[in-house]
Design an enzyme around this catalytic site. Structure first.
Site, PDB file in Angstrom:
ATOM      1  N   ASP A   7      27.726  92.098  44.441  1.00  0.00           N
ATOM      2  CA  ASP A   7      29.112  91.994  44.003  1.00  0.00           C
ATOM      3  C   ASP A   7      29.080  91.288  42.655  1.00  0.00           C
ATOM      4  O   ASP A   7      28.935  90.075  42.590  1.00  0.00           O
ATOM      5  CB  ASP A   7      29.937  91.204  45.016  1.00  0.00           C
ATOM      6  CG  ASP A   7      31.385  91.039  44.589  1.00  0.00           C
ATOM      7  OD1 ASP A   7      31.938  91.962  43.968  1.00  0.00           O
ATOM      8  OD2 ASP A   7      31.964  89.969  44.880  1.00  0.00           O
ATOM      9  N   GLU A  66      28.972  97.078  43.440  1.00  0.00           N
ATOM     10  CA  GLU A  66      30.387  97.434  43.441  1.00  0.00           C
ATOM     11  C   GLU A  66      30.812  97.778  42.022  1.00  0.00           C
ATOM     12  O   GLU A  66      30.438  97.105  41.071  1.00  0.00           O
ATOM     13  CB  GLU A  66      31.216  96.275  43.978  1.00  0.00           C
ATOM     14  CG  GLU A  66      32.665  96.640  44.208  1.00  0.00           C
ATOM     15  CD  GLU A  66      33.421  95.542  44.927  1.00  0.00           C
ATOM     16  OE1 GLU A  66      33.675  95.697  46.132  1.00  0.00           O
ATOM     17  OE2 GLU A  66      33.748  94.531  44.285  1.00  0.00           O
ATOM     18  N   ASP A 138      32.104  85.938  47.859  1.00  0.00           N
ATOM     19  CA  ASP A 138      31.343  86.865  47.015  1.00  0.00           C
ATOM     20  C   ASP A 138      30.112  87.396  47.749  1.00  0.00           C
ATOM     21  O   ASP A 138      29.748  88.559  47.606  1.00  0.00           O
ATOM     22  CB  ASP A 138      30.930  86.190  45.700  1.00  0.00           C
ATOM     23  CG  ASP A 138      32.134  85.775  44.869  1.00  0.00           C
ATOM     24  OD1 ASP A 138      33.027  86.624  44.671  1.00  0.00           O
ATOM     25  OD2 ASP A 138      32.194  84.610  44.433  1.00  0.00           O
TER      26      ASP A 138
END
Length: 167
Positions: A7, A66, A138
């Protein structure tokens, strides 16, 4: 198979590693890399060095990142894009193909709906990886990216096997 999910973030880059054995998923590790330094170059270098150590320590077979969404602040989006470049570069440098998933696709794969919030994501990551201790939101998001990629790879494998069997 071992999957690394990332992420990306300039201040906090979440990462998570899972093992995939057929339909079973197992938690290996997760964490948050906090960038260091004031200058952009120093911050990106600190992310690069730390993520390189994660890849070396856990030796993933696959990786996924992502995708960045564009928001109202163009400068912020650009900075996030630079951190995302590091997230793509490090696994590619290790010889891994890197999957990319939109945030809504990750949420749909893990939670079942594309507009889940961080609390729902963390809950479903804990459900799918029993006993996991999350380093933070996260890291939970990074594990969700890894789970999404694992599902995608499993589906692709079943499709390839079915096509091979039909030939």
């Amino acid at each position: 198979m071992r999957v690394l999910g990332i992420d990306p973030g300039l201040r906090n880059l979440g990462w998570g590693v899972i093992d995939v054995a057929g339909p079973r998923l197992g938690h290996v590790a997760n964490g948050i890399i906090r960038s260091e330094g004031e200058a952009m170059g120093a911050r990106l270098l600190s992310l690069f060095d730390a993520l390189t150590r994660v890849v070396a320590a856990y030796a993933p077979d696959a990786a996924a990142v992502e995708q960045t969404f564009v928001n109202k602040d163009g400068a912020g989006t650009l900075k996030l894009g630079q951190a995302r470049g590091i997230a793509l570069l490090v696994p590619a440098q290790a010889g891994l193909a890197v999957g990319e998933y939109a945030p809504n696709a990750v949420k749909k794969a893990v939670v079942g709906v594309g507009h889940a919030d961080k609390t729902q994501i963390a809950h479903m990551v804990r459900f799918q990886l029993p006993g996991v201790e999350l380093a933070g939101p996260d890291a939970a998001d990074a594990l969700a990216v890894a789970i999404c990629h694992a599902h995608h790879l499993q589906s692709a494998g079943r499709i390839a096997a079915a096509l091979k069997g039909a030939a």
